[in-house]
Design a protein around this motif. Structure first.
Motif, PDB file in Angstrom:
ATOM      1  N   GLN A  89       0.731  -1.125  -0.231  1.00 32.77           N
ATOM      2  CA  GLN A  89       0.146   0.019  -0.012  1.00 32.77           C
ATOM      3  C   GLN A  89       0.847   1.464  -0.047  1.00 32.77           C
ATOM      4  OE1 GLN A  89      -2.485  -0.806   3.450  1.00 32.77           O
ATOM      5  NE2 GLN A  89      -3.960  -1.813   2.295  1.00 32.77           N
ATOM      6  N   ALA A  90       2.075   1.199   0.747  1.00 37.28           N
ATOM      7  CA  ALA A  90       3.057   2.226   0.444  1.00 37.28           C
ATOM      8  C   ALA A  90       3.593   2.471  -0.636  1.00 37.28           C
ATOM      9  CB  ALA A  90       4.039   2.120   1.650  1.00 37.28           C
ATOM     10  N   SER A  91       3.641   1.499  -1.512  1.00 34.74           N
ATOM     11  CA  SER A  91       4.418   1.624  -2.971  1.00 34.74           C
ATOM     12  C   SER A  91       3.836   2.779  -3.808  1.00 34.74           C
ATOM     13  CB  SER A  91       4.322   0.029  -3.557  1.00 34.74           C
ATOM     14  OG  SER A  91       5.154  -0.630  -2.627  1.00 34.74           O
ATOM     15  N   VAL A  92       2.329   2.497  -4.002  1.00 40.93           N
ATOM     16  CA  VAL A  92       1.726   3.555  -4.922  1.00 40.93           C
ATOM     17  C   VAL A  92       1.907   4.783  -4.435  1.00 40.93           C
ATOM     18  CG1 VAL A  92      -0.674   4.030  -5.969  1.00 40.93           C
ATOM     19  CG2 VAL A  92      -0.006   1.639  -5.454  1.00 40.93           C
ATOM     20  N   ILE A  93       1.527   5.161  -3.095  1.00 43.79           N
ATOM     21  CA  ILE A  93       1.708   6.777  -2.941  1.00 43.79           C
ATOM     22  C   ILE A  93       3.095   7.114  -2.608  1.00 43.79           C
ATOM     23  CG2 ILE A  93       1.331   6.186  -0.305  1.00 43.79           C
ATOM     24  CD1 ILE A  93       0.289   9.471  -1.977  1.00 43.79           C
ATOM     25  N   GLY A  94       3.833   5.994  -2.484  1.00 37.05           N
ATOM     26  CA  GLY A  94       5.433   6.489  -2.180  1.00 37.05           C
ATOM     27  C   GLY A  94       6.131   6.758  -3.597  1.00 37.05           C
ATOM     28  N   VAL A  95       5.639   6.258  -4.604  1.00 34.14           N
ATOM     29  CA  VAL A  95       6.165   6.814  -5.968  1.00 34.14           C
ATOM     30  C   VAL A  95       6.004   8.205  -6.328  1.00 34.14           C
ATOM     31  CG1 VAL A  95       6.130   6.171  -8.422  1.00 34.14           C
ATOM     32  CG2 VAL A  95       6.390   4.312  -6.811  1.00 34.14           C
ATOM     33  N   VAL A  96       4.731   8.308  -6.022  1.00 34.08           N
ATOM     34  CA  VAL A  96       4.013   9.579  -6.238  1.00 34.08           C
ATOM     35  C   VAL A  96       4.752  10.746  -5.292  1.00 34.08           C
ATOM     36  CG1 VAL A  96       1.954  11.183  -5.914  1.00 34.08           C
ATOM     37  CG2 VAL A  96       1.544   9.047  -6.693  1.00 34.08           C
ATOM     38  N   THR A  97       5.214  10.270  -4.090  1.00 34.44           N
ATOM     39  CA  THR A  97       5.856  11.137  -3.241  1.00 34.44           C
ATOM     40  C   THR A  97       7.153  11.483  -3.731  1.00 34.44           C
ATOM     41  OG1 THR A  97       4.615  10.289  -1.278  1.00 34.44           O
ATOM     42  CG2 THR A  97       6.576  11.412  -0.622  1.00 34.44           C
ATOM     43  N   VAL A  98       7.949  10.487  -4.212  1.00 34.07           N
ATOM     44  CA  VAL A  98       9.292  10.909  -4.746  1.00 34.07           C
ATOM     45  C   VAL A  98       9.253  12.020  -5.768  1.00 34.07           C
ATOM     46  CG1 VAL A  98      10.986   9.880  -6.125  1.00 34.07           C
ATOM     47  CG2 VAL A  98      10.072   8.492  -4.275  1.00 34.07           C
ATOM     48  N   GLY A  99       8.136  11.970  -6.677  1.00 31.81           N
ATOM     49  CA  GLY A  99       8.070  12.999  -7.621  1.00 31.81           C
ATOM     50  C   GLY A  99       7.802  14.474  -6.789  1.00 31.81           C
ATOM     51  N   MET A 100       6.857  14.303  -6.097  1.00 28.47           N
ATOM     52  CA  MET A 100       6.311  15.499  -5.411  1.00 28.47           C
ATOM     53  C   MET A 100       7.600  16.030  -4.490  1.00 28.47           C
ATOM     54  SD  MET A 100       3.750  17.558  -4.478  1.00 28.47           S
ATOM     55  CE  MET A 100       2.219  16.694  -4.674  1.00 28.47           C
ATOM     56  N   THR A 101       8.491  15.328  -4.043  1.00 28.27           N
ATOM     57  CA  THR A 101       9.728  15.809  -3.310  1.00 28.27           C
ATOM     58  C   THR A 101      10.421  16.629  -4.090  1.00 28.27           C
ATOM     59  OG1 THR A 101       9.422  13.622  -1.637  1.00 28.27           O
ATOM     60  CG2 THR A 101      11.755  15.206  -1.934  1.00 28.27           C
ATOM     61  N   PHE A 102      10.613  16.198  -5.390  1.00 30.51           N
ATOM     62  CA  PHE A 102      11.417  17.061  -6.402  1.00 30.51           C
ATOM     63  C   PHE A 102      11.051  18.472  -6.538  1.00 30.51           C
ATOM     64  CE2 PHE A 102      13.643  13.271  -7.036  1.00 30.51           C
ATOM     65  CZ  PHE A 102      15.009  13.655  -7.483  1.00 30.51           C
ATOM     66  N   VAL A 103       9.451  18.178  -7.032  1.00 31.94           N
ATOM     67  CA  VAL A 103       8.771  19.395  -6.971  1.00 31.94           C
ATOM     68  C   VAL A 103       8.804  20.495  -6.084  1.00 31.94           C
ATOM     69  CG1 VAL A 103       6.464  20.632  -7.433  1.00 31.94           C
ATOM     70  CG2 VAL A 103       7.273  18.500  -8.900  1.00 31.94           C
ATOM     71  N   ILE A 104       8.610  20.011  -4.731  1.00 32.12           N
ATOM     72  CA  ILE A 104       8.906  21.043  -3.541  1.00 32.12           C
ATOM     73  C   ILE A 104      10.194  21.397  -3.332  1.00 32.12           C
ATOM     74  CG2 ILE A 104       8.278  20.991  -1.013  1.00 32.12           C
ATOM     75  CD1 ILE A 104       5.893  19.136  -1.414  1.00 32.12           C
ATOM     76  N   ILE A 105      10.971  20.870  -3.457  1.00 32.97           N
ATOM     77  CA  ILE A 105      12.484  21.004  -3.221  1.00 32.97           C
ATOM     78  C   ILE A 105      12.652  22.305  -4.240  1.00 32.97           C
ATOM     79  CG2 ILE A 105      14.961  20.446  -3.691  1.00 32.97           C
ATOM     80  CD1 ILE A 105      14.331  17.563  -2.705  1.00 32.97           C
ATOM     81  N   SER A 106      12.010  22.180  -5.454  1.00 34.38           N
ATOM     82  CA  SER A 106      12.475  23.204  -6.326  1.00 34.38           C
ATOM     83  C   SER A 106      11.413  24.522  -6.025  1.00 34.38           C
ATOM     84  CB  SER A 106      11.922  22.911  -7.877  1.00 34.38           C
ATOM     85  OG  SER A 106      10.782  22.584  -7.888  1.00 34.38           O
ATOM     86  N   GLY A 107      10.842  24.658  -4.870  1.00 34.07           N
ATOM     87  CA  GLY A 107       9.775  25.695  -4.632  1.00 34.07           C
ATOM     88  C   GLY A 107       8.717  25.600  -5.263  1.00 34.07           C
ATOM     89  N   GLY A 108       8.156  24.525  -5.838  1.00 35.17           N
ATOM     90  CA  GLY A 108       7.067  24.417  -6.488  1.00 35.17           C
ATOM     91  C   GLY A 108       5.817  23.579  -5.641  1.00 35.17           C
ATOM     92  N   ILE A 109       4.794  23.076  -6.231  1.00 31.13           N
ATOM     93  CA  ILE A 109       3.715  22.330  -5.391  1.00 31.13           C
ATOM     94  C   ILE A 109       3.069  21.766  -6.725  1.00 31.13           C
ATOM     95  CG2 ILE A 109       1.785  24.058  -5.514  1.00 31.13           C
ATOM     96  CD1 ILE A 109       3.017  21.596  -2.716  1.00 31.13           C
ATOM     97  N   ASP A 110       2.550  20.318  -6.547  1.00 23.63           N
ATOM     98  CA  ASP A 110       1.730  19.874  -7.600  1.00 23.63           C
ATOM     99  C   ASP A 110       0.396  19.195  -6.592  1.00 23.63           C
ATOM    100  OD1 ASP A 110       0.558  18.420  -9.655  1.00 23.63           O
ATOM    101  OD2 ASP A 110       2.538  17.510 -10.108  1.00 23.63           O
ATOM    102  N   LEU A 111      -0.534  19.855  -6.948  1.00 23.15           N
ATOM    103  CA  LEU A 111      -1.939  19.278  -6.486  1.00 23.15           C
ATOM    104  C   LEU A 111      -2.671  18.752  -7.248  1.00 23.15           C
ATOM    105  CD1 LEU A 111      -3.351  22.919  -5.061  1.00 23.15           C
ATOM    106  CD2 LEU A 111      -1.976  21.137  -3.766  1.00 23.15           C
ATOM    107  N   SER A 112      -2.230  18.313  -8.697  1.00 23.22           N
ATOM    108  CA  SER A 112      -2.854  17.401  -9.554  1.00 23.22           C
ATOM    109  C   SER A 112      -2.701  15.805  -9.323  1.00 23.22           C
ATOM    110  CB  SER A 112      -2.834  17.876 -10.818  1.00 23.22           C
ATOM    111  OG  SER A 112      -1.302  17.920 -11.121  1.00 23.22           O
TER     112      SER A 112
END
Length: 339
Positions: free
Chosen positions: A69-92
């Motif tokens: 169950q952690a795998s699906v949201i975990g893969v999404v979180t990896v991408g989200m981490t890069f976006v937030i580190i760059s000063g952005g956000i992804d609500l989609s």
């Protein structure tokens, strides 16, 4: 006249110091305190689960379920981490997962088998990430607004494709990945994919120019631009990366659920942002870790599992998650003010 004898040097050309601490101490001092703290929290949660429901929580199948169950949201979180580190956000991200999952499970797509489903899911994720990236990097739109628009559009398109119905997967090679016979040394294939994405994400962030540029853009975009970094192109690549992770997560969700529906990925954006935050990623950008984000995912997934095994209401679970997020943000602010 006697020539002075030069002191011995090591392989790097440095003169070794007698007062230099041993290597093990240097490694210990370099340990990330936040990561160790998160591991401590995770250990406490495992202890609580083992005490309250020892026969069920510590069962091998339940632990496999938690990781899956952690795998699906975990893969999404990896991408989200890069976006937030760059000063952005992804609500989609949640809506993109839903759109990719239903587009990849239509009757026409399933006729192409395993490859058709995987390719379609990844392609839809990349397409949505491209739209987000172009609007933000070259259209000058605020990330919050652009990704909010994508959230609404992707959800609407997913609903239109399915007409509100669940699309059942009939491709055996896809369904077989969710069966126990496909486990590798007792590890589900979805967990192996999650592990691979995590390792690749860590390497990209910490060992490549792309990762350093992402941190630089999040820390100070104008300084990064003056240093020669194409900030707009970097942001485009980051949203493409987020879309790619959503496409991969959509395929994993298809394997896990055996279907595609427009409600898939509900609130994934909040879970991914929360996991990244408690993992140490600053919402203002410029700092973050993949390992911390993954530990954040495991903490939230473990909490959900413990609550489910103890038949506790979901509203209490949400309150607990909210309290953890608030505590993490307060710790971030205190850390930032002391550094």
């Amino acid at each position: 006249m006697t020539q002075p004898v030069s002191p011995p040097r090591d392989s790097t050309g440095k003169v070794p110091s007698a007062a230099e601490p041993p290597a093990w101490r240097a490694v210990l001092f370099r340990a990330d305190v936040r990561t160790m703290s998160l591991l401590g929290v995770l250990a406490v949660l495992v202890l609580i689960g083992g005490i309250t429901k020892p026969d069920q929580f510590l069962d091998t199948r339940n632990l496999q379920l938690v990781l899956t169950q952690a795998s699906v949201i975990g893969v999404v979180t990896v991408g989200m981490t890069f976006v937030i580190i760059s000063g952005g956000i992804d609500l989609s991200v949640g809506a993109i997962v839903a759109l990719a999952s239903v587009w990849a499970t239509t009757v026409a797509t399933q006729e192409y088998g395993f490859g058709g489903i995987l390719f379609t899911a990844v392609l839809v994720g990349l397409g949505c990430g491209l739209v987000n990236g172009v609007l933000i990097a070259y259209g000058g739109m605020v990330p919050f607004i652009a990704t909010l628009a994508m959230l609404a559009s992707a959800r609407g398109l997913a609903l239109q494709i399915t007409d509100g119905r669940t699309q059942i997967v009939t491709v055996d090679s896809v369904l077989d990945l969710g069966e126990r016979d496909s486990y590798v040394l007792g590890i589900p294939p979805l967990v192996l994919v999650f592990a691979a994405v995590t390792v690749i994400g860590w390497l990209v962030l910490n060992r490549t120019t792309f990762g350093r540029r992402s941190v630089a853009v999040g820390g100070n975009a104008e300084a990064a631009r003056l240093a020669g970094i194409d900030v707009r192109r970097q942001r485009l690549y980051l949203y493409l990366l987020s879309g790619l992770c959503c496409g991969i997560a959509a395929f994993l969700l298809i394997v896990l659920a055996g279907s595609g529906q427009n409600t898939n990925g509900n609130l994934y954006e909040l879970d991914a942002i929360a996991a990244a935050i408690i993992g140490g990623t600053l919402l203002t950008g410029g700092r973050g870790t993949i390992v911390g984000s993954v530990l954040g995912v495991l903490i939230f997934t473990t909490i959900t599992n413990i609550f489910a095994l103890n038949n506790l209401q979901s509203d209490v679970q949400q309150i607990a998650k909210g309290a953890i997020i608030v505590a993490a943000v307060l710790v971030q602010r205190r850390t930032a003010s002391t550094t």
